[in-house]
Design an enzyme around this catalytic site. Structure first.
Site, short mmCIF file in Angstrom:
data_model
loop_
_atom_site.label_atom_id
_atom_site.label_comp_id
_atom_site.label_asym_id
_atom_site.label_seq_id
_atom_site.Cartn_x
_atom_site.Cartn_y
_atom_site.Cartn_z
N ASP A 157 -2.12 -8.75 -2.69
CA ASP A 157 -0.96 -8.99 -1.81
C ASP A 157 -1.13 -8.23 -0.50
O ASP A 157 -1.90 -7.27 -0.42
CB ASP A 157 0.37 -8.60 -2.48
CG ASP A 157 0.49 -7.12 -2.80
OD1 ASP A 157 -0.53 -6.49 -3.15
OD2 ASP A 157 1.61 -6.57 -2.69
N GLU A 167 1.42 -4.57 -5.09
CA GLU A 167 1.21 -3.19 -4.66
C GLU A 167 2.07 -2.86 -3.46
O GLU A 167 2.68 -1.79 -3.37
CB GLU A 167 -0.27 -2.94 -4.35
CG GLU A 167 -0.64 -1.46 -4.27
CD GLU A 167 -0.37 -0.81 -2.92
OE1 GLU A 167 -0.33 0.42 -2.86
OE2 GLU A 167 -0.18 -1.52 -1.92
N1 BES Z 1 -3.82 0.99 0.61
C1 BES Z 1 -2.54 1.50 0.92
C2 BES Z 1 -2.41 2.98 0.69
C3 BES Z 1 -3.35 3.84 1.48
C4 BES Z 1 -3.72 3.51 2.76
C5 BES Z 1 -3.85 4.97 0.92
C6 BES Z 1 -4.61 4.31 3.46
C7 BES Z 1 -4.70 5.78 1.62
C8 BES Z 1 -5.09 5.44 2.90
C9 BES Z 1 -1.52 0.75 0.10
O1 BES Z 1 -1.72 -0.64 0.11
C10 BES Z 1 -0.15 0.97 0.67
O2 BES Z 1 0.08 0.57 1.78
N2 BES Z 1 0.74 1.56 -0.11
C11 BES Z 1 2.10 1.66 0.25
C12 BES Z 1 2.83 1.90 -1.03
C13 BES Z 1 4.26 1.50 -1.06
C14 BES Z 1 4.55 0.13 -0.58
C15 BES Z 1 4.85 1.73 -2.42
C16 BES Z 1 2.31 2.79 1.24
O3 BES Z 1 1.58 3.79 1.20
O4 BES Z 1 3.21 2.66 2.07
MN MN Z 2 -3.66 -1.10 -0.19
MN MN Z 3 -0.87 -1.38 2.07
#
Ligand code: BES
Ligand code: MN
Ligand code: MN
Length: 453
Positions: free
Chosen positions: A87, A152
């Site tokens: 997603d 996610e």
């Molecule tokens: N891949 C990211 C998280 C991330 C980005 C970790 C860069 C480390 C470096 C993930 O897809 C993301 O965006 N997670 C969200 C989680 C939330 C929607 C629960 C976030 O971090 O905002």
């Molecule tokens: Mn991600």
């Molecule tokens: Mn993300």
């Protein structure tokens, strides 16, 4: 043909297939993209089958489907569970995209599209390493399971029940996740910590209807003014968060960790320049790397109310709202933080307005053991592919499932990301470096070899 040659000869096709996946607008948060979510799950399942996995299955959930695949032919060898997400985030503001978000374009060795770096391109690296190994050697050095989810970006609400109900299916010796960033271009990196999240929404209501700001202005609370007052009180002059009890459970980074961060190449001036800001801003007493990785934060993510169209309209609105997220660090409990936040906001709000506070979602912070066999194997694999020594970082972003995996599957995670934080994830003109993709495919294959030893 060996693994490396296969990757080389098939690389253009790999990119072409990645392009096909990037064309599917799999935005998990939007109702209208539901059919695209199903299409994207089918696409991933198809690629897993073509890669040569022996069993591939799409599991429906209450939300978006989970794609599962396995190849379990390595008798007596460890099992790796590969996690990723198909997603993506919404595309707005659409006007700021130089090419349409779901029409991938390759420019200067980078592929531009929503989801390119987060996380479709990174997931693809593992699918393609498995394909290359299976097509050239007929087997894999380890047993491999894939779990690629579609929720996610909305906090993985239906993954917890799926994992709890399928512990046996998902049983593994380590969990490989590529959904983080390299510390710098060409720099092999393992991330060993992620922040958690507590995401809240505030609605402030003043008068029972919008009012003429001349006839009523000065006599009644303006909910936008009040909301701004409240938000401005959430940090003190040292940029510490003022919510009572907010820092109580924080596990501080060790001196050794903080010393290690100092060894990473970093320049505040360069960081500021890349973002076109005159100066950086953050919590007193911490470096930029620490502020963005190991310290909890509070940020307003959206704010609205009143008249926002072109031109002027003289009005005191009845309502104003804001979305506020807090990034959390190990041991901070998102539910407890939500309660402390709610109590504090209620306390700050004057009697002249009503406030409604809702919790949107949360995630636990996660730490991955840095001395696990799997991390050592991943570190060596990346060094072999990139030809440079691996560095270890903690990231500020969140991946809700990491803490869940540790709790439910009791297996260590390895965060072997191949994105870059400057690749505009969640922002217009998201892109993914195709050389990092290539090195990621190689790293993934080498990891399986290393981990089987
Ligand atoms: N891949 C990211 C998280 C991330 C980005 C970790 C860069 C480390 C470096 C993930 O897809 C993301 O965006 N997670 C969200 C989680 C939330 C929607 C629960 C976030 O971090 O905002
Ligand atoms: Mn991600
Ligand atoms: Mn993300």
């Amino acid at each position: 043909m060996n693994f490396e040659e296969y990757v080389k000869q098939n690389f253009d096709r790999y990119i072409h297939e990645m392009t096909e996946m990037l064309r599917i607008p799999s935005i998990s948060t939007l109702e209208e993209n539901k059919p695209d979510m199903i299409r994207c799950a089918d696409y991933v399942a198809g690629k897993l089958k073509e890669a040569g996995l022996s069993k591939v299955e799409i599991f429906p959930t209450k939300g978006h489907p989970v794609v599962y695949g396995e190849w379990l032919g390595a008798k007596g060898k460890p099992t790796v569970l590969i996690y990723g997400h198909y997603d993506v985030q919404p595309v707005d503001p659409i006007d700021l995209w130089e090419s349409p978000p779901f029409e991938p374009v390759i420019k200067d060795g980078k592929i531009y599209a929503r989801g390119a770096t987060d996380d479709k391109g990174q997931v693809f690296a593992h699918i393609k390493s498995v394909e290359a190994l299976l097509k050239t050697t007929g087997s894999l050095p380890v047993n491999v399971k894939f779990i690629i989810e579609g929720e996610e970006e909305i906090g993985s609400p239906n993954l917890a029940p799926f994992i709890k109900a399928n512990k046996k299916l998902l049983k593994a010796d380590s969990i490989m996740i590529s959904d983080t960033a390299l510390y710098a271009p060409g720099q092999p990196t393992i991330c060993y910590g992620l922040r958690g999240l507590c995401y809240m929404e505030i609605e402030v209501t003043g008068p029972n209807r919008d009012l003429h700001s001349g006839t009523y202005g000065g006599a009644v609370a303006n909910p936008i003014n009040i909301l701004a007052d409240i938000i401005s009180k959430l940090h003190d002059k040292n940029r510490k968060i003022t919510i009572p009890g907010f820092y109580d459970d924080v596990v501080k980074a060790t001196k050794k960790e903080r010393d290690n961060f100092k060894l990473l190449e970093h320049s505040d001036a360069k960081y500021a320049k890349e973002l076109e800001v005159a100066e950086l801003l953050g919590e007193k007493g911490y470096t930029t790397i620490e502020r963005a990785g190991i310290r909890p934060t509070l940020d307003c993510n959206g704010i609205w109310g009143g008249f926002t169209g072109a031109g002027a309209k003289t009005v005191i609105p009845s309502k104003a709202s804001a979305k506020i997220s807090m990034r959390l660090v190990p041991n901070q409990d998102p539910e407890k933080i939500a309660r402390l936040f709610t109590a504090h906001i209620k306390n700050l709000a004057p009697k002249s307005v009503k406030v409604k506070i809702t919790s949107l979602h949360g995630a636990d912070a996660a730490m991955a053991p840095i001395d696990s066999k799997a991390v050592k194997a991943a570190s060596a694999a990346m060094e072999k592919a990139f030809g440079k020594k691996t560095v270890f970082t903690r990231e500020g972003g969140s991946i809700p499932v990491v803490a869940l995996f540790a709790r439910e599957l009791k297996a260590p995670s390895v965060l072997m990301g191949i994105g870059l934080n400057t690749e505009n994830l969640h922002s217009p003109n998201e892109h993914f470096n195709l050389n990092h993709f290539r090195l990621g495919v190689l790293s993934s294959g080498y990891f399986f070899e290393e981990f089987s030893k």
